[in-house]
Enzyme design. Structure first.
Site, mmCIF file in Angstrom:
data_model
loop_
_atom_site.group_PDB
_atom_site.id
_atom_site.type_symbol
_atom_site.label_atom_id
_atom_site.label_comp_id
_atom_site.label_asym_id
_atom_site.label_seq_id
_atom_site.Cartn_x
_atom_site.Cartn_y
_atom_site.Cartn_z
ATOM 1 N N GLU A 146 0.824 -1.201 0.000
ATOM 2 C CA GLU A 146 0.000 0.000 0.000
ATOM 3 C C GLU A 146 0.866 1.262 0.000
ATOM 4 O O GLU A 146 0.424 2.327 -0.426
ATOM 5 C CB GLU A 146 -0.909 -0.019 1.240
ATOM 6 C CG GLU A 146 -2.288 0.579 0.987
ATOM 7 C CD GLU A 146 -3.259 0.326 2.135
ATOM 8 O OE1 GLU A 146 -4.225 -0.412 1.903
ATOM 9 O OE2 GLU A 146 -3.065 0.854 3.233
ATOM 10 N N HIS A 174 6.858 -27.195 -1.023
ATOM 11 C CA HIS A 174 6.171 -28.293 -1.710
ATOM 12 C C HIS A 174 5.047 -27.784 -2.599
ATOM 13 O O HIS A 174 4.221 -28.557 -3.071
ATOM 14 C CB HIS A 174 5.650 -29.290 -0.667
ATOM 15 C CG HIS A 174 6.746 -29.929 0.116
ATOM 16 N ND1 HIS A 174 7.206 -31.207 -0.122
ATOM 17 C CD2 HIS A 174 7.529 -29.433 1.118
ATOM 18 C CE1 HIS A 174 8.207 -31.482 0.706
ATOM 19 N NE2 HIS A 174 8.419 -30.419 1.466
ATOM 20 N N LYS A 183 -14.215 0.768 -3.940
ATOM 21 C CA LYS A 183 -15.311 1.227 -3.074
ATOM 22 C C LYS A 183 -16.311 2.037 -3.889
ATOM 23 O O LYS A 183 -17.524 1.891 -3.731
ATOM 24 C CB LYS A 183 -14.764 2.115 -1.944
ATOM 25 C CG LYS A 183 -13.948 1.380 -0.911
ATOM 26 C CD LYS A 183 -13.595 2.341 0.221
ATOM 27 C CE LYS A 183 -12.483 1.801 1.071
ATOM 28 N NZ LYS A 183 -11.920 2.780 1.986
HETATM 29 O O1 PA5 Z 1 -3.722 1.368 5.931
HETATM 30 C C1 PA5 Z 1 -4.817 1.881 5.737
HETATM 31 O O2 PA5 Z 1 -4.971 3.097 5.751
HETATM 32 C C2 PA5 Z 1 -6.013 1.009 5.484
HETATM 33 O O3 PA5 Z 1 -5.684 -0.323 5.483
HETATM 34 C C3 PA5 Z 1 -7.070 1.241 6.542
HETATM 35 O O4 PA5 Z 1 -6.514 0.918 7.804
HETATM 36 C C4 PA5 Z 1 -8.295 0.386 6.282
HETATM 37 O O5 PA5 Z 1 -8.810 0.702 5.025
HETATM 38 C C5 PA5 Z 1 -9.335 0.594 7.339
HETATM 39 O O6 PA5 Z 1 -9.715 1.930 7.416
HETATM 40 P P1 PA5 Z 1 -10.463 2.471 8.681
HETATM 41 O O7 PA5 Z 1 -9.563 2.301 9.858
HETATM 42 O O8 PA5 Z 1 -10.748 3.919 8.385
HETATM 43 O O9 PA5 Z 1 -11.726 1.659 8.829
#
Ligand code: PA5
Length: 445
Positions: free
Chosen positions: A286, A307, A421
């Site tokens: 990310e 394996h 989303k």
């Molecule tokens: O690293 C990130 O920003 C994401 O993985 C968020 O943690 C995830 O989308 C969850 O978001 P939120 O904490 O607003 O529900």
């Protein structure tokens, strides 16, 4: 040093002058990070977090964890991505992937709200039947679909079981400090709340209440976890690749990427590392996967996956490298029994420690994969203690941020996560998405 980089299996692929040549870029990236002058510099709270955390809240986390331990059989933790991976990784790493089945004086911990599976939710609800439950809802935004749906379900369950007042004592919410609907709702409902700091993004948040409350509820020493991260912060505070293995790791993976090694496989040799690798995958994927660039983070658990994926790694497309986590002190003595029948021909191993065999498999694999053209970065970690884990977490966060800047991306945003989303909400008919819905439905015709 709690984590050391052994470069024996990567030097055949990276010449000394390449490390020399990358120093200016590495130093510039490190400086950008520490000067707080780069993209995403409003999300750098994790840098000093191991020493500058909110001590009052830290004490409240411990008190809440004790309350949870005393009042329930099951703690259900609702969150997705950065709001659950760190806690789950820590519990499996320090305790066990079989934590829930161990004999213990702490509650079972189940993670939900990290998918949209009706099966997973129904199965967990049936596990919860007849049990005392506490809930930790974790969402910085408070509006993420997956944990929000699960929160509806578990809140109803708790209110039906304990009444509004009883449920209030069992619901703990970790969210934004003041903005957001979840904070407002929690305050109105009287739930105890903990903070996801404004300047710490989800994937960097394991050392905040996001990770610490479930980790403490599992009986893990969160002081030791923070101390490990604090030690890493102190020992890794330079851009000197001779004395800072996080910087050397950052330098090596960037050199390998520029040579066409576009996939990094994180390798563990114990099932307890599986979820840690998932946390690491989110951290790097990310942070770096932007602007059509970045290393694809993957992971395997050996010897299991030798394996299955072993063939590909040994002999498939040569565009990958491995980073191997070698936890030196296995923490457990398991002796291979003798078998008078010797039906499997393995009596030469009788009386030997199973960890010796595991480590020998690792050594053999390191040599085989290197011979097969796969560079291997070896990270040697003292043990699986909370302290070592805290150190390792900070080690990777730092390397990730520096590599993101070397790659020329903003390592602290995640704009790509919104695309699915937007489509999902449009297709589901969320108010405000009418035009997008029309367009998407037209595309399906
Ligand atoms: O690293 C990130 O920003 C994401 O993985 C968020 O943690 C995830 O989308 C969850 O978001 P939120 O904490 O607003 O529900």
């Amino acid at each position: 040093m709690t984590v050391k980089l052994n470069d024996k299996f990567v030097t055949p692929f990276v010449a000394a002058h390449e490390l020399e040549n990358i120093r200016p870029a590495l130093s510039a990236a490190y400086k950008t990070l520490m000067d707080r002058s780069g993209a995403g510099n409003d999300f750098l709270g994790w840098i000093d977090l191991p020493v500058e955390y909110d001590k009052e809240e830290f004490s409240r986390i411990k008190i809440a964890a004790e309350k949870i331990k005393k009042s329930c059989d099951i703690l259900v933790v609702l969150g997705i991505g950065g709001s659950y991976l760190g806690a789950r990784a820590a519990i499996e790493f320090v305790k066990s992937p079989l934590y829930n089945s161990l004999k213990k004086d702490t509650p079972d911990i189940y993670f939900a709200g990290n998918n949209i599976s009706p099966n997973a939710l129904s199965e967990l609800l049936s596990i919860c039947e007849g049990k005392d439950i506490c809930l930790n809802v974790i969402s910085k935004s408070g509006t993420t679909t997956e944990p929000a749906v699960a929160f509806r379900v578990f809140r109803e369950l708790l209110v039906n079981k304990y009444g509004v007042d009883g449920a209030r004592d069992r619901i703990f919410v970790t969210t934004d400090k003041c903005r957001g609907t979840l904070k407002k709702f929690s305050d109105e409902s009287g739930y105890e709340t903990f903070v996801v700091p404004d300047d710490v993004g989800g994937r960097f948040s394991v050392l905040t209440a996001v990770g610490l409350l479930p980790i403490a509820a599992a009986g893990i020493d969160i002081d030791a976890l923070m101390q490990g991260a604090a030690d890493a912060r102190k020992e890794l505070a330079s851009d000197d690749i001779e004395n800072n293995d996080a910087m050397k790791y950052a330098a090596l993976r960037t050199i390998l990427y520029r040579k066409g090694k576009v996939t990094e496989i994180m390798v563990g040799y114990e099932p307890y590392m599986l979820m840690f690798c998932e946390w690491w995958k989110q951290l790097f994927g990310e942070s770096e996967g932007k602007d059509q660039k970045g290393i694809l983070p993957d992971s395997v658990n050996f010897s299991t996956d030798l394996h299955s994926l072993g063939q590909y790694i040994q002999d498939g497309t040569r565009n990958l490298f491995e980073t191997v986590l070698n936890v030196k002190d296995c923490g457990c003595k398991f002796i291979i029994p003798d078998d008078p029948s010797n039906v499997d021909g393995l009596n030469f191993l009788s009386g030997k420690e199973l960890d010796y065999v595991n480590k020998t498999a690792m050594l053999g694999t390191l040599m085989a994969h290197t011979d097969g053209g796969v560079p291997n970065i070896l990270l040697e970690i003292d043990d699986r203690s909370a302290h070592s884990l805290g150190y390792l977490i900070y080690f990777f966060e730092l390397a990730c941020a520096v590599d993101g800047y070397m790659l020329g991306v903003n390592p602290f945003d995640q704009p790509g996560v919104e695309a699915y989303k937007k489509n999902m909400f449009a297709l589901l008919g969320k108010p405000g998405y009418e035009e997008a819905q029309k367009e998407l439905l037209a595309r399906m015709k």
